[in-house]
Design a protein around this motif. Structure first.
Motif, PDB file in Angstrom:
ATOM      1  N   PHE A 101      56.282  26.073  72.115  1.00 17.30           N
ATOM      2  CA  PHE A 101      57.125  26.569  71.028  1.00 17.30           C
ATOM      3  C   PHE A 101      57.403  25.475  69.999  1.00 17.30           C
ATOM      4  O   PHE A 101      58.473  25.418  69.405  1.00 17.30           O
ATOM      5  CB  PHE A 101      58.436  27.125  71.590  1.00 17.30           C
ATOM      6  CG  PHE A 101      58.220  28.260  72.552  1.00 17.30           C
ATOM      7  CD1 PHE A 101      57.873  29.519  72.089  1.00 17.30           C
ATOM      8  CD2 PHE A 101      58.305  28.054  73.923  1.00 17.30           C
ATOM      9  CE1 PHE A 101      57.645  30.560  72.966  1.00 17.30           C
ATOM     10  CE2 PHE A 101      58.083  29.090  74.809  1.00 17.30           C
ATOM     11  CZ  PHE A 101      57.747  30.347  74.331  1.00 17.30           C
ATOM     12  N   VAL A 102      56.404  24.612  69.786  1.00 19.84           N
ATOM     13  CA  VAL A 102      56.563  23.470  68.902  1.00 19.84           C
ATOM     14  C   VAL A 102      55.627  23.605  67.705  1.00 19.84           C
ATOM     15  O   VAL A 102      54.469  23.978  67.849  1.00 19.84           O
ATOM     16  CB  VAL A 102      56.266  22.153  69.661  1.00 19.84           C
ATOM     17  CG1 VAL A 102      56.276  20.965  68.721  1.00 19.84           C
ATOM     18  CG2 VAL A 102      57.247  21.953  70.798  1.00 19.84           C
ATOM     19  N   ILE A 103      56.160  23.288  66.544  1.00 23.94           N
ATOM     20  CA  ILE A 103      55.357  23.202  65.327  1.00 23.94           C
ATOM     21  C   ILE A 103      55.190  21.717  65.015  1.00 23.94           C
ATOM     22  O   ILE A 103      56.169  20.971  64.955  1.00 23.94           O
ATOM     23  CB  ILE A 103      56.058  23.916  64.140  1.00 23.94           C
ATOM     24  CG1 ILE A 103      56.312  25.386  64.451  1.00 23.94           C
ATOM     25  CG2 ILE A 103      55.266  23.733  62.856  1.00 23.94           C
ATOM     26  CD1 ILE A 103      55.063  26.210  64.637  1.00 23.94           C
ATOM     27  N   ASP A 104      53.968  21.291  64.816  1.00 20.14           N
ATOM     28  CA  ASP A 104      53.689  19.892  64.491  1.00 20.14           C
ATOM     29  C   ASP A 104      54.278  19.586  63.116  1.00 20.14           C
ATOM     30  O   ASP A 104      53.871  20.192  62.121  1.00 20.14           O
ATOM     31  CB  ASP A 104      52.180  19.652  64.494  1.00 20.14           C
ATOM     32  CG  ASP A 104      51.799  18.202  64.270  1.00 20.14           C
ATOM     33  OD1 ASP A 104      52.571  17.465  63.627  1.00 20.14           O
ATOM     34  OD2 ASP A 104      50.723  17.819  64.741  1.00 20.14           O
ATOM     35  N   PRO A 105      55.220  18.653  63.026  1.00 17.30           N
ATOM     36  CA  PRO A 105      55.874  18.388  61.741  1.00 17.30           C
ATOM     37  C   PRO A 105      54.935  17.806  60.678  1.00 17.30           C
ATOM     38  O   PRO A 105      55.150  18.004  59.486  1.00 17.30           O
ATOM     39  CB  PRO A 105      56.984  17.396  62.082  1.00 17.30           C
ATOM     40  CG  PRO A 105      56.651  16.848  63.419  1.00 17.30           C
ATOM     41  CD  PRO A 105      55.750  17.825  64.105  1.00 17.30           C
ATOM     42  N   SER A 106      53.884  17.117  61.093  1.00 20.45           N
ATOM     43  CA  SER A 106      53.000  16.511  60.107  1.00 20.45           C
ATOM     44  C   SER A 106      52.025  17.509  59.481  1.00 20.45           C
ATOM     45  O   SER A 106      51.603  17.339  58.346  1.00 20.45           O
ATOM     46  CB  SER A 106      52.227  15.351  60.728  1.00 20.45           C
ATOM     47  OG  SER A 106      51.401  15.814  61.763  1.00 20.45           O
ATOM     48  N   THR A 107      51.675  18.565  60.227  1.00 25.94           N
ATOM     49  CA  THR A 107      50.699  19.529  59.704  1.00 25.94           C
ATOM     50  C   THR A 107      51.265  20.929  59.510  1.00 25.94           C
ATOM     51  O   THR A 107      50.668  21.746  58.821  1.00 25.94           O
ATOM     52  CB  THR A 107      49.490  19.648  60.650  1.00 25.94           C
ATOM     53  OG1 THR A 107      49.937  20.158  61.913  1.00 25.94           O
ATOM     54  CG2 THR A 107      48.794  18.326  60.830  1.00 25.94           C
ATOM     55  N   GLY A 108      52.379  21.210  60.162  1.00 30.13           N
ATOM     56  CA  GLY A 108      52.939  22.561  60.109  1.00 30.13           C
ATOM     57  C   GLY A 108      52.208  23.526  61.017  1.00 30.13           C
ATOM     58  O   GLY A 108      52.424  24.731  60.958  1.00 30.13           O
ATOM     59  N   ALA A 109      51.333  23.007  61.856  1.00 28.05           N
ATOM     60  CA  ALA A 109      50.530  23.850  62.745  1.00 28.05           C
ATOM     61  C   ALA A 109      51.213  23.997  64.095  1.00 28.05           C
ATOM     62  O   ALA A 109      52.009  23.148  64.509  1.00 28.05           O
ATOM     63  CB  ALA A 109      49.151  23.231  62.936  1.00 28.05           C
ATOM     64  N   TRP A 110      50.869  25.058  64.790  1.00 26.22           N
ATOM     65  CA  TRP A 110      51.342  25.268  66.149  1.00 26.22           C
ATOM     66  C   TRP A 110      50.734  24.175  67.021  1.00 26.22           C
ATOM     67  O   TRP A 110      49.530  23.891  66.942  1.00 26.22           O
ATOM     68  CB  TRP A 110      50.911  26.648  66.616  1.00 26.22           C
ATOM     69  CG  TRP A 110      51.465  27.108  67.925  1.00 26.22           C
ATOM     70  CD1 TRP A 110      52.575  26.662  68.575  1.00 26.22           C
ATOM     71  CD2 TRP A 110      50.922  28.149  68.743  1.00 26.22           C
ATOM     72  NE1 TRP A 110      52.763  27.357  69.732  1.00 26.22           N
ATOM     73  CE2 TRP A 110      51.762  28.275  69.872  1.00 26.22           C
ATOM     74  CE3 TRP A 110      49.818  28.975  68.634  1.00 26.22           C
ATOM     75  CZ2 TRP A 110      51.521  29.207  70.881  1.00 26.22           C
ATOM     76  CZ3 TRP A 110      49.591  29.901  69.629  1.00 26.22           C
ATOM     77  CH2 TRP A 110      50.433  30.015  70.736  1.00 26.22           C
ATOM     78  N   ALA A 111      51.525  23.553  67.862  1.00 25.48           N
ATOM     79  CA  ALA A 111      51.067  22.407  68.641  1.00 25.48           C
ATOM     80  C   ALA A 111      49.919  22.746  69.593  1.00 25.48           C
ATOM     81  O   ALA A 111      49.102  21.884  69.907  1.00 25.48           O
ATOM     82  CB  ALA A 111      52.233  21.804  69.420  1.00 25.48           C
ATOM     83  N   ILE A 112      49.834  23.983  70.039  1.00 24.43           N
ATOM     84  CA  ILE A 112      48.753  24.359  70.953  1.00 24.43           C
ATOM     85  C   ILE A 112      47.781  25.345  70.295  1.00 24.43           C
ATOM     86  O   ILE A 112      47.145  26.148  70.966  1.00 24.43           O
ATOM     87  CB  ILE A 112      49.293  24.932  72.279  1.00 24.43           C
ATOM     88  CG1 ILE A 112      50.157  26.170  72.050  1.00 24.43           C
ATOM     89  CG2 ILE A 112      50.047  23.873  73.069  1.00 24.43           C
ATOM     90  CD1 ILE A 112      50.512  26.922  73.320  1.00 24.43           C
ATOM     91  N   GLU A 113      47.627  25.240  68.993  1.00 20.07           N
ATOM     92  CA  GLU A 113      46.784  26.210  68.294  1.00 20.07           C
ATOM     93  C   GLU A 113      45.325  26.132  68.720  1.00 20.07           C
ATOM     94  O   GLU A 113      44.654  27.166  68.775  1.00 20.07           O
ATOM     95  CB  GLU A 113      46.911  26.073  66.785  1.00 20.07           C
ATOM     96  CG  GLU A 113      46.277  24.863  66.192  1.00 20.07           C
ATOM     97  CD  GLU A 113      46.444  24.809  64.681  1.00 20.07           C
ATOM     98  OE1 GLU A 113      45.760  23.984  64.072  1.00 20.07           O
ATOM     99  OE2 GLU A 113      47.246  25.565  64.109  1.00 20.07           O
ATOM    100  N   ASN A 114      44.807  24.942  69.027  1.00 23.58           N
ATOM    101  CA  ASN A 114      43.414  24.856  69.475  1.00 23.58           C
ATOM    102  C   ASN A 114      43.202  25.649  70.753  1.00 23.58           C
ATOM    103  O   ASN A 114      42.240  26.417  70.873  1.00 23.58           O
ATOM    104  CB  ASN A 114      42.989  23.403  69.693  1.00 23.58           C
ATOM    105  CG  ASN A 114      42.780  22.670  68.398  1.00 23.58           C
ATOM    106  OD1 ASN A 114      42.601  23.271  67.354  1.00 23.58           O
ATOM    107  ND2 ASN A 114      42.824  21.352  68.458  1.00 23.58           N
ATOM    108  N   LEU A 115      44.087  25.455  71.709  1.00 22.62           N
ATOM    109  CA  LEU A 115      43.968  26.205  72.959  1.00 22.62           C
ATOM    110  C   LEU A 115      44.142  27.701  72.720  1.00 22.62           C
ATOM    111  O   LEU A 115      43.440  28.517  73.314  1.00 22.62           O
ATOM    112  CB  LEU A 115      44.990  25.702  73.984  1.00 22.62           C
ATOM    113  CG  LEU A 115      44.666  24.340  74.590  1.00 22.62           C
ATOM    114  CD1 LEU A 115      45.853  23.772  75.330  1.00 22.62           C
ATOM    115  CD2 LEU A 115      43.463  24.453  75.510  1.00 22.62           C
ATOM    116  N   ALA A 116      45.057  28.056  71.837  1.00 21.89           N
ATOM    117  CA  ALA A 116      45.271  29.473  71.532  1.00 21.89           C
ATOM    118  C   ALA A 116      44.021  30.090  70.901  1.00 21.89           C
ATOM    119  O   ALA A 116      43.656  31.233  71.212  1.00 21.89           O
ATOM    120  CB  ALA A 116      46.474  29.643  70.610  1.00 21.89           C
TER     121      ALA A 116
END
Length: 142
Positions: A101-116
């Motif tokens: 449930f984390v958004i990467d502050p540097s990119t604004g992307a979901w932290a586990i978006e690659n796995l998703a």
């Protein structure tokens, strides 16, 4: 007139799209598998930290090397895509659960978006199968 209704369906090339999805999901996941060929200790540590046997680390090779290769080739695409999805869900559980449930502050992307994305692509392939541009296509696992 810009549009003429001829009551014909537009031409679709779903099989080419499925082939592209197989190549992208399998090809990118192979990089993760190749990196573990040199050192699997990180996976073993994660298993130990979660009270699981370290021998299970070698299952990573099934999910990140063997399965992607066979998905790219289109051999038993549904089965090996399911294995990829399970592998990615396991990675989330063992390593990335705190980032769900984390958004990467540097990119604004979901932290586990690659796995998703891997999971979504793999499940899509489980539903569609490998298409006609595949090594095998007559089994229900294709």
């Amino acid at each position: 007139m810009f549009y003429q209704n001829t009551n014909k369906e537009p031409k679709k090339n779903t099989d080419a799209g499925v082939l592209l999805l197989r190549i992208v999901i399998g090809g990118i996941l192979l990089f993760h598998g190749f990196s573990k060929l040199h050192d699997i200790s990180f996976v073993e540590i994660q298993l130990t930290n979660n009270g699981l046997p370290t021998i299970w680390a070698y299952g990573t090779y099934l999910g990140e090397l063997l399965a992607p290769i066979l998905v790219i080739l289109g051999y038993r695409t549904r089965f090996f895509s399911m294995l990829i999805a399970i592998n990615c869900l396991t990675a989330i559980f063992l390593v990335h659960r705190s980032e769900a449930f984390v958004i990467d502050p540097s990119t604004g992307a979901w932290a586990i978006e690659n796995l998703a994305l891997f999971i979504g692509g793999a499940i899509t392939l489980c539903l569609t199968g490998g298409g006609k541009y595949a090594l095998s296509y007559k089994s229900s696992w294709d």
